[in-house]
Design a protein around this motif. Structure first.
Motif, PDB file in Angstrom:
ATOM      1  N   PHE A   1      51.716  -2.993 -44.270  1.00 19.78           N
ATOM      2  CA  PHE A   1      52.086  -1.683 -45.011  1.00 19.78           C
ATOM      3  C   PHE A   1      53.543  -1.020 -45.304  1.00 19.78           C
ATOM      4  CE2 PHE A   1      47.295  -0.629 -44.057  1.00 19.78           C
ATOM      5  CZ  PHE A   1      46.786  -1.461 -45.521  1.00 19.78           C
ATOM      6  N   GLY A   2      54.042  -0.693 -43.867  1.00 19.78           N
ATOM      7  CA  GLY A   2      55.439  -0.883 -43.918  1.00 19.78           C
ATOM      8  C   GLY A   2      56.729  -0.995 -44.583  1.00 19.78           C
ATOM      9  N   ASP A   3      56.265  -2.762 -44.053  1.00 14.37           N
ATOM     10  CA  ASP A   3      56.608  -3.080 -45.068  1.00 14.37           C
ATOM     11  C   ASP A   3      57.337  -2.732 -46.433  1.00 14.37           C
ATOM     12  OD1 ASP A   3      57.745  -4.135 -42.419  1.00 14.37           O
ATOM     13  OD2 ASP A   3      56.827  -6.304 -43.366  1.00 14.37           O
ATOM     14  N   ALA A   4      55.725  -3.023 -47.355  1.00 10.90           N
ATOM     15  CA  ALA A   4      55.364  -2.991 -48.343  1.00 10.90           C
ATOM     16  C   ALA A   4      56.588  -1.540 -48.913  1.00 10.90           C
ATOM     17  CB  ALA A   4      54.138  -2.798 -49.222  1.00 10.90           C
ATOM     18  N   LEU A   5      56.218  -0.132 -48.662  1.00 15.44           N
ATOM     19  CA  LEU A   5      56.621   1.027 -47.847  1.00 15.44           C
ATOM     20  C   LEU A   5      57.847   1.430 -47.863  1.00 15.44           C
ATOM     21  CD1 LEU A   5      52.974   2.548 -47.001  1.00 15.44           C
ATOM     22  CD2 LEU A   5      54.012   1.957 -49.576  1.00 15.44           C
ATOM     23  N   ASN A   6      58.927   0.460 -47.142  1.00 16.24           N
ATOM     24  CA  ASN A   6      59.995   0.513 -47.105  1.00 16.24           C
ATOM     25  C   ASN A   6      59.585   2.036 -46.228  1.00 16.24           C
ATOM     26  OD1 ASN A   6      62.543  -0.103 -46.466  1.00 16.24           O
ATOM     27  ND2 ASN A   6      63.350   1.019 -48.595  1.00 16.24           N
TER      28      ASN A   6
ATOM     29  N   THR B   1      59.195   2.869 -41.603  1.00 14.92           N
ATOM     30  CA  THR B   1      59.616   2.233 -40.529  1.00 14.92           C
ATOM     31  C   THR B   1      58.659   2.327 -39.151  1.00 14.92           C
ATOM     32  OG1 THR B   1      60.474   4.450 -39.582  1.00 14.92           O
ATOM     33  CG2 THR B   1      62.136   3.474 -40.326  1.00 14.92           C
ATOM     34  N   GLU B   2      59.236   1.664 -38.185  1.00 13.96           N
ATOM     35  CA  GLU B   2      57.497   1.503 -37.677  1.00 13.96           C
ATOM     36  C   GLU B   2      56.978   2.979 -37.173  1.00 13.96           C
ATOM     37  OE1 GLU B   2      56.007  -0.535 -32.692  1.00 13.96           O
ATOM     38  OE2 GLU B   2      57.687  -1.019 -34.405  1.00 13.96           O
ATOM     39  N   ASP B   3      57.912   3.731 -36.590  1.00 18.48           N
ATOM     40  CA  ASP B   3      57.912   5.377 -36.291  1.00 18.48           C
ATOM     41  C   ASP B   3      57.202   6.176 -37.234  1.00 18.48           C
ATOM     42  OD1 ASP B   3      58.817   4.634 -33.675  1.00 18.48           O
ATOM     43  OD2 ASP B   3      61.206   5.608 -33.902  1.00 18.48           O
ATOM     44  N   GLN B   4      57.380   6.076 -38.366  1.00 19.66           N
ATOM     45  CA  GLN B   4      56.596   7.046 -39.840  1.00 19.66           C
ATOM     46  C   GLN B   4      55.768   5.947 -39.685  1.00 19.66           C
ATOM     47  OE1 GLN B   4      59.776   5.107 -42.575  1.00 19.66           O
ATOM     48  NE2 GLN B   4      60.664   7.299 -42.882  1.00 19.66           N
TER      49      GLN B   4
ATOM     50  N   LEU C   1      48.728   3.858 -51.313  1.00 16.27           N
ATOM     51  CA  LEU C   1      47.897   3.212 -51.292  1.00 16.27           C
ATOM     52  C   LEU C   1      47.081   2.742 -51.183  1.00 16.27           C
ATOM     53  CD1 LEU C   1      50.128   0.326 -51.335  1.00 16.27           C
ATOM     54  CD2 LEU C   1      49.688   0.139 -49.529  1.00 16.27           C
ATOM     55  N   PHE C   2      46.209   2.458 -53.155  1.00 16.98           N
ATOM     56  CA  PHE C   2      45.331   1.396 -52.039  1.00 16.98           C
ATOM     57  C   PHE C   2      44.593   0.471 -52.386  1.00 16.98           C
ATOM     58  CE2 PHE C   2      41.005   1.054 -54.897  1.00 16.98           C
ATOM     59  CZ  PHE C   2      39.818   1.863 -54.105  1.00 16.98           C
ATOM     60  N   ILE C   3      44.122  -0.491 -51.488  1.00 19.47           N
ATOM     61  CA  ILE C   3      43.604  -2.058 -51.693  1.00 19.47           C
ATOM     62  C   ILE C   3      42.637  -1.903 -52.293  1.00 19.47           C
ATOM     63  CG2 ILE C   3      43.873  -3.266 -50.181  1.00 19.47           C
ATOM     64  CD1 ILE C   3      45.567  -0.290 -48.654  1.00 19.47           C
ATOM     65  N   TYR C   4      42.599  -3.299 -53.340  1.00 23.77           N
ATOM     66  CA  TYR C   4      41.540  -3.069 -53.900  1.00 23.77           C
ATOM     67  C   TYR C   4      40.788  -4.519 -52.378  1.00 23.77           C
ATOM     68  CZ  TYR C   4      42.351  -0.201 -57.542  1.00 23.77           C
ATOM     69  OH  TYR C   4      42.878   0.687 -58.615  1.00 23.77           O
ATOM     70  N   LEU C   5      39.834  -3.965 -51.986  1.00 26.98           N
ATOM     71  CA  LEU C   5      38.679  -4.739 -51.548  1.00 26.98           C
ATOM     72  C   LEU C   5      37.758  -6.025 -51.974  1.00 26.98           C
ATOM     73  CD1 LEU C   5      38.424  -3.508 -48.213  1.00 26.98           C
ATOM     74  CD2 LEU C   5      40.589  -4.315 -48.285  1.00 26.98           C
TER      75      LEU C   5
ATOM     76  N   THR D   1      50.038   8.641 -46.967  1.00 21.61           N
ATOM     77  CA  THR D   1      51.862   8.990 -46.480  1.00 21.61           C
ATOM     78  C   THR D   1      51.833  10.341 -46.743  1.00 21.61           C
ATOM     79  OG1 THR D   1      53.124   7.997 -48.404  1.00 21.61           O
ATOM     80  CG2 THR D   1      52.587   6.409 -46.834  1.00 21.61           C
ATOM     81  N   TRP D   2      52.848  11.146 -45.544  1.00 27.44           N
ATOM     82  CA  TRP D   2      53.250  12.486 -46.060  1.00 27.44           C
ATOM     83  C   TRP D   2      54.841  12.493 -45.567  1.00 27.44           C
ATOM     84  CZ3 TRP D   2      50.152  16.472 -45.716  1.00 27.44           C
ATOM     85  CH2 TRP D   2      48.511  16.366 -45.942  1.00 27.44           C
TER      86      TRP D   2
END
Length: 138
Positions: free
Chosen positions: A13-18, A20-23, A65-69, A132-133
């Motif tokens: 998710f972090g990679d897709a949203l650019n 960081t791990e802290d965020q 980010l809505f993931i379609y399962l 995300t906030w």
């Protein structure tokens, strides 16, 4: 405490949203809410709404980010009635996602982010929301 599997999911998710791990931490000091899994059975829908709040606080949901399962056989699209001149409907295949922003660059809520889960006519819709906030979830 997250598991190694969840850490991997959040990393993707972090990679897709650019981000960081802290965020990519949930709760106080992080930028995420806990994942929310949703299930829509035949005849169910979610009325049009915005994901941002009207609290007047600077902390707001920034993106979804809505993931379609699992997508239903008929119906169940996500509708954005105010987007583009005539609105749009999205129904990606399972394993795909829709990303949209709730805030304008100036920090105000984006009215064009109004969206709904349209009625499932046949089958089952399963999905997962990652919110995300900005600046953080407090």
């Amino acid at each position: 405490h997250r598991t190694p599997i969840m850490d991997t999911i959040y990393k993707r998710f972090g990679d897709a949203l650019n981000m960081t791990e802290d965020q990519m931490r949930e709760g106080h000091g992080g930028n995420l809410e806990q994942l929310q899994f949703v299930r829509y059975k035949e005849g169910q829908k979610y009325e049009p709404h915005h994901d941002f709040g009207a609290t007047g606080k600077p902390n707001q949901r920034f993106s979804t980010l809505f993931i379609y399962l699992k997508t239903p056989e008929e119906g169940g699209a996500t509708s954005f009635p105010k987007a583009v001149p005539n609105g749009i409907k999205v129904k990606p295949p399972p394993g795909s996602a829709a990303l949209f922003y709730s805030m304008d660059e100036d920090g105000n809520g984006d009215d064009l982010s109004l969206h709904s889960g349209m009625t499932v006519d046949k089958g089952l819709k399963l999905g997962c929301n990652l919110w995300t906030w900005t600046p953080s979830y407090d």
